[in-house]
Design a protein around this motif. Structure first.
Motif, PDB file in Angstrom:
ATOM      1  N   ILE B   4      -0.474  -1.899  10.478  1.00  0.00           N
ATOM      2  CA  ILE B   4      -0.553  -2.281   9.072  1.00  0.00           C
ATOM      3  C   ILE B   4      -0.758  -3.774   8.956  1.00  0.00           C
ATOM      4  N   ASN B   5      -1.745  -4.086   8.168  1.00  0.00           N
ATOM      5  CA  ASN B   5      -2.007  -5.496   7.928  1.00  0.00           C
ATOM      6  C   ASN B   5      -1.215  -5.956   6.709  1.00  0.00           C
ATOM      7  N   LEU B   6      -0.201  -6.729   6.964  1.00  0.00           N
ATOM      8  CA  LEU B   6       0.629  -7.188   5.848  1.00  0.00           C
ATOM      9  C   LEU B   6       0.270  -8.599   5.402  1.00  0.00           C
ATOM     10  N   SER B   7      -0.909  -9.059   5.868  1.00  0.00           N
ATOM     11  CA  SER B   7      -1.277 -10.432   5.526  1.00  0.00           C
ATOM     12  C   SER B   7      -1.660 -10.556   4.053  1.00  0.00           C
ATOM     13  N   ASN B   8      -2.054  -9.382   3.466  1.00  0.00           N
ATOM     14  CA  ASN B   8      -2.318  -9.448   2.025  1.00  0.00           C
ATOM     15  C   ASN B   8      -1.032  -9.828   1.318  1.00  0.00           C
ATOM     16  N   LYS B   9      -1.199 -10.640   0.336  1.00  0.00           N
ATOM     17  CA  LYS B   9       0.057 -11.068  -0.289  1.00  0.00           C
ATOM     18  C   LYS B   9       0.632  -9.969  -1.192  1.00  0.00           C
ATOM     19  N   ILE B  10       1.886 -10.088  -1.423  1.00  0.00           N
ATOM     20  CA  ILE B  10       2.587  -9.066  -2.191  1.00  0.00           C
ATOM     21  C   ILE B  10       2.080  -9.024  -3.628  1.00  0.00           C
ATOM     22  N   ASP B  11       1.675  -7.814  -4.052  1.00  0.00           N
ATOM     23  CA  ASP B  11       1.202  -7.647  -5.420  1.00  0.00           C
ATOM     24  C   ASP B  11       2.380  -7.165  -6.276  1.00  0.00           C
ATOM     25  N   TRP B  12       3.075  -8.112  -6.841  1.00  0.00           N
ATOM     26  CA  TRP B  12       4.278  -7.766  -7.617  1.00  0.00           C
ATOM     27  C   TRP B  12       3.960  -6.911  -8.828  1.00  0.00           C
ATOM     28  N   GLU B  13       2.807  -7.174  -9.400  1.00  0.00           N
ATOM     29  CA  GLU B  13       2.417  -6.426 -10.595  1.00  0.00           C
ATOM     30  C   GLU B  13       2.281  -4.929 -10.279  1.00  0.00           C
ATOM     31  N   PHE B  14       1.693  -4.671  -9.090  1.00  0.00           N
ATOM     32  CA  PHE B  14       1.511  -3.285  -8.653  1.00  0.00           C
ATOM     33  C   PHE B  14       2.859  -2.592  -8.470  1.00  0.00           C
ATOM     34  N   ILE B  15       3.784  -3.293  -7.850  1.00  0.00           N
ATOM     35  CA  ILE B  15       5.117  -2.717  -7.642  1.00  0.00           C
ATOM     36  C   ILE B  15       5.744  -2.362  -8.988  1.00  0.00           C
ATOM     37  N   GLN B  60       1.440  -3.693  -1.108  1.00  0.00           N
ATOM     38  CA  GLN B  60       0.108  -3.623  -0.471  1.00  0.00           C
ATOM     39  C   GLN B  60      -0.782  -2.625  -1.220  1.00  0.00           C
ATOM     40  N   LYS B  61      -1.191  -3.045  -2.385  1.00  0.00           N
ATOM     41  CA  LYS B  61      -1.913  -2.158  -3.290  1.00  0.00           C
ATOM     42  C   LYS B  61      -3.160  -1.512  -2.662  1.00  0.00           C
ATOM     43  N   ASP B  62      -4.045  -2.320  -2.120  1.00  0.00           N
ATOM     44  CA  ASP B  62      -5.315  -1.771  -1.634  1.00  0.00           C
ATOM     45  C   ASP B  62      -5.111  -0.769  -0.517  1.00  0.00           C
ATOM     46  N   THR B  63      -4.248  -1.128   0.430  1.00  0.00           N
ATOM     47  CA  THR B  63      -4.012  -0.219   1.558  1.00  0.00           C
ATOM     48  C   THR B  63      -3.513   1.126   1.040  1.00  0.00           C
ATOM     49  N   ILE B  64      -2.614   1.088   0.089  1.00  0.00           N
ATOM     50  CA  ILE B  64      -2.059   2.342  -0.433  1.00  0.00           C
ATOM     51  C   ILE B  64      -3.114   3.131  -1.210  1.00  0.00           C
ATOM     52  N   LEU B  65      -3.792   2.460  -2.123  1.00  0.00           N
ATOM     53  CA  LEU B  65      -4.733   3.202  -2.977  1.00  0.00           C
ATOM     54  C   LEU B  65      -5.937   3.724  -2.197  1.00  0.00           C
ATOM     55  N   ASN B  66      -6.235   3.114  -1.054  1.00  0.00           N
ATOM     56  CA  ASN B  66      -7.340   3.618  -0.243  1.00  0.00           C
ATOM     57  C   ASN B  66      -6.878   4.601   0.828  1.00  0.00           C
ATOM     58  N   SER B  67      -5.592   4.892   0.870  1.00  0.00           N
ATOM     59  CA  SER B  67      -5.090   5.758   1.939  1.00  0.00           C
ATOM     60  C   SER B  67      -5.470   7.211   1.700  1.00  0.00           C
ATOM     61  N   LYS B  68      -5.557   7.956   2.794  1.00  0.00           N
ATOM     62  CA  LYS B  68      -5.789   9.393   2.701  1.00  0.00           C
ATOM     63  C   LYS B  68      -4.490  10.092   2.319  1.00  0.00           C
ATOM     64  N   ALA B  69      -3.379   9.490   2.752  1.00  0.00           N
ATOM     65  CA  ALA B  69      -2.072  10.137   2.577  1.00  0.00           C
ATOM     66  C   ALA B  69      -1.820  10.563   1.138  1.00  0.00           C
ATOM     67  N   ILE B  70      -2.139   9.672   0.194  1.00  0.00           N
ATOM     68  CA  ILE B  70      -1.800  10.008  -1.194  1.00  0.00           C
ATOM     69  C   ILE B  70      -2.594  11.217  -1.699  1.00  0.00           C
ATOM     70  N   TRP B  71      -3.762  11.466  -1.116  1.00  0.00           N
ATOM     71  CA  TRP B  71      -4.538  12.645  -1.530  1.00  0.00           C
ATOM     72  C   TRP B  71      -4.162  13.887  -0.737  1.00  0.00           C
ATOM     73  N   LEU B  72      -3.716  13.691   0.497  1.00  0.00           N
ATOM     74  CA  LEU B  72      -3.371  14.857   1.319  1.00  0.00           C
ATOM     75  C   LEU B  72      -1.965  15.380   1.023  1.00  0.00           C
ATOM     76  N   CYS B  73      -1.187  14.602   0.301  1.00  0.00           N
ATOM     77  CA  CYS B  73       0.145  15.050  -0.095  1.00  0.00           C
ATOM     78  C   CYS B  73       0.003  16.265  -1.004  1.00  0.00           C
ATOM     79  N   ALA B  74       0.758  17.321  -0.702  1.00  0.00           N
ATOM     80  CA  ALA B  74       0.620  18.562  -1.463  1.00  0.00           C
ATOM     81  C   ALA B  74       1.728  18.732  -2.503  1.00  0.00           C
TER      82      ALA B  74
END
Ligand code: SF4
Ligand code: SF4
Lengths: 329, 188
Positions: B4-15, B60-74
């Protein structure tokens, strides 16, 4: 027994691929003295897909139905499909615990929902409201060849705050209902493992793997039949069983029956009445030995008597064979 | 699984947004891993669900929103049932999927197409018309023969209707769609 009445939300699946669940449930409820009142012009609950769009929107698709039920004589609705049930309950809980959510949802509806409906799964109604004694009382037939595992699927009892029924990790209602029919039920560790849910179409390989696990475990514990209470589970385990065999190199051939079909068999309905022909993996070989309970009891008594005889015969030493014969006649 | 690349800065607004929309507090998660241990889909996820929770804490907004996990969750609710901190994890996954859809980030196109075909049927008929939904999905996804092997099994058993049943109030149901879309536009 005074007749109990429930509104009946069958849901879309029970009009199509799960027709036999609807048919068998109606017959069983009739036998148990439960009246199912049709919900005029009900619509789809929105299921999982609506929940990927928006929470308010999803709740509105569900609440349109709750608002209709609210106008009926009975405010308790029974829902056979766990997916519909969860969606209806989530909408209800959201709207009764959060006023602004309720207003947002009602803004999308023609008729507002005021929060008066109680939704229960059909299994819950049968297990809690009817009860095991009444279930056992109606049994007319024994099914000596059935060895059943009860498979509940992932959301019938989960999450506990929403389902408010049975145990989320080790549910027992279906096991007990089937046992009350005099049918053998085996312990099963995968009662609540997920079968792949609605991903059968877009993610078939994934579903085939998950289903394989559930089928394997059933075979491993010695079952020859799986009982289910969910149209999606039934579809994934039965309709896709051959797909599983092809992709996973297995050779499963285990029938997957709605628990209401099993109840119907014990209540003497014919396989045709219960639309057993709609199962992809047939269960004829298991049903063939079905006999009226009276006959079955006599048969068992005779067997027990016969089992005792050799011991008696030895004691008597003289002419044991003839005595045994005389007894039999 | 990627590092996981955590170099993106924290997006507080997203949280804050996820907190608000889900009504859950992701900072309660102490990374016990119970959710992942029970998740039937974890083998297929790019980020296991407990890691999605960690990524969320780290904004980490982008990593999450681009993840497959959120779509594969049933939405099987196992994680929610077992989280010792009583976080409704499945509802957070639900919320993330909704935000991803809203922002046009869909890593699992087929799943979204399937859901859309389903909803189209609801909008049009008020109920699900299974054959139509499948055909629509097959056309749109280009998987023309998806589940074609099941066809004969279903057909010979009379398990499906060839024609949809349209409910009387189908226009009322369609109105729910329309009102929602109007509202979404106003807010979007
Ligand atoms: S709800 Fe989603 S994330 Fe949670 S256990 Fe089920 S599939 Fe995994
Ligand atoms: S079970 Fe709850 S606390 Fe544990 S890792 Fe998952 S979300 Fe965090």
């Amino acid at each position: 027994m005074a007749e109990k009445e429930y509104a009946y939300y069958s849901g879309c699946s029970l009009e199509g691929t799960a027709k036999e669940y609807d048919t068998s449930l109606r017959l069983v409820m009739k036998t148990l003295g439960v009246k199912l009142a049709e919900i005029p012009d009900w619509s789809c609950c929105g299921s999982t897909p609506a929940h990927t769009v928006d929470h308010v929107f999803a709740a509105a698709l569900a609440a349109r139905n709750l608002a209709i039920i609210e106008k009926m004589n009975t405010h308790t609705v029974t829902v056979p499909c766990p997916s519909c049930l969860t969606v209806l309950k989530k909408a209800h809980i959201g709207m009764t615990t959060d006023e602004s959510f309720k207003n947002e949802v009602n803004a999308l509806l023609d008729e507002p929902y005021e929060g008066k409906v109680t939704a229960k799964s059909s299994l819950q109604v049968i297990y809690e409201d009817i009860g095991l004694e009444a279930i056992a009382d109606r049994v007319t037939h024994a099914l000596p060849d059935l060895k059943v595992v009860a498979y509940y699927g992932c959301i019938l009892n989960r999450p506990p705050d929403i389902a408010q029924f049975d145990d989320p990790e080790n549910p027992v209602a279906m096991d007990k209902v089937i046992s009350a029919l005099g049918i053998e039920v085996l312990d099963y560790a995968f009662k609540t493992e997920c079968c792949g849910a609605a991903f059968g179409v877009p993610k078939r390989a994934m579903v085939n793997e998950l289903t394989h696990k559930i089928l394997s475990m059933a075979i491993d514990v010695g079952a020859n039949c799986i009982a289910v209470a969910c149209p999606l589970c039934q579809q994934n385990l039965d309709l896709r069983q051959e797909q599983v065999n092809q992709t996973m190199g297995s050779s499963f051939n285990i029938p997957v029956l709605y628990f209401t079909q099993i109840m119907g068999l014990a209540y003497g309905y014919s396989p045709d009445d219960l639309e057993m022909d709609k199962l992809v993996v047939g269960a004829d070989h298991l049903i063939r030995s079905r006999i009226p309970v009276e006959e079955y009891r006599k048969m068992k008594e005779a067997e027990a008597a016969a089992a005792k005889k050799p011991a008696k015969a030895k004691e008597m030493k003289e002419e044991p064979k003839e005595t045994a014969k005389a007894e039999e006649n | 699984m990627d590092t996981i690349n955590l170099s993106n800065k924290i997006d507080w607004e997203f949280i804050e947004q996820v907190k608000e929309e889900s009504g859950q507090n992701p900072s309660l998660c102490y990374q016990c891993g119970n959710c992942t241990a029970g998740c039937p889909y974890t083998n297929y996820f790019d980020y296991p669900v407990s890691m999605v929770m960690r990524l969320l804490q780290a904004g980490q907004k982008d990593t999450i929103l681009n993840s497959k996990a959120i779509w594969l969750c049933a939405t099987c609710e196992t994680c929610t049932t077992r989280c010792p901190c009583e976080i409704d994890v499945a509802h957070i996954m639900d919320t993330l999927r909704i935000i991803a859809r809203r922002e046009g980030k869909v890593s699992e196109k087929d799943i979204k197409l399937f859901y859309d075909s389903f909803l189209d049927s609801v909008k049009q008929f008020g109920r699900i018309y299974e054959v139509g939904t499948l055909l629509m999905y097959n056309l749109r996804s280009g998987h023309f023969l998806a589940d074609a092997d099941l066809g004969p099994k279903v057909l010979t058993r009379g398990k499906i209707h060839f024609f949809p049943t349209k409910i009387k109030g189908s226009d009322k149901v369609a109105q729910i769609f329309e009102r929602f879309q109007k509202k979404a536009k106003r807010h979007g």
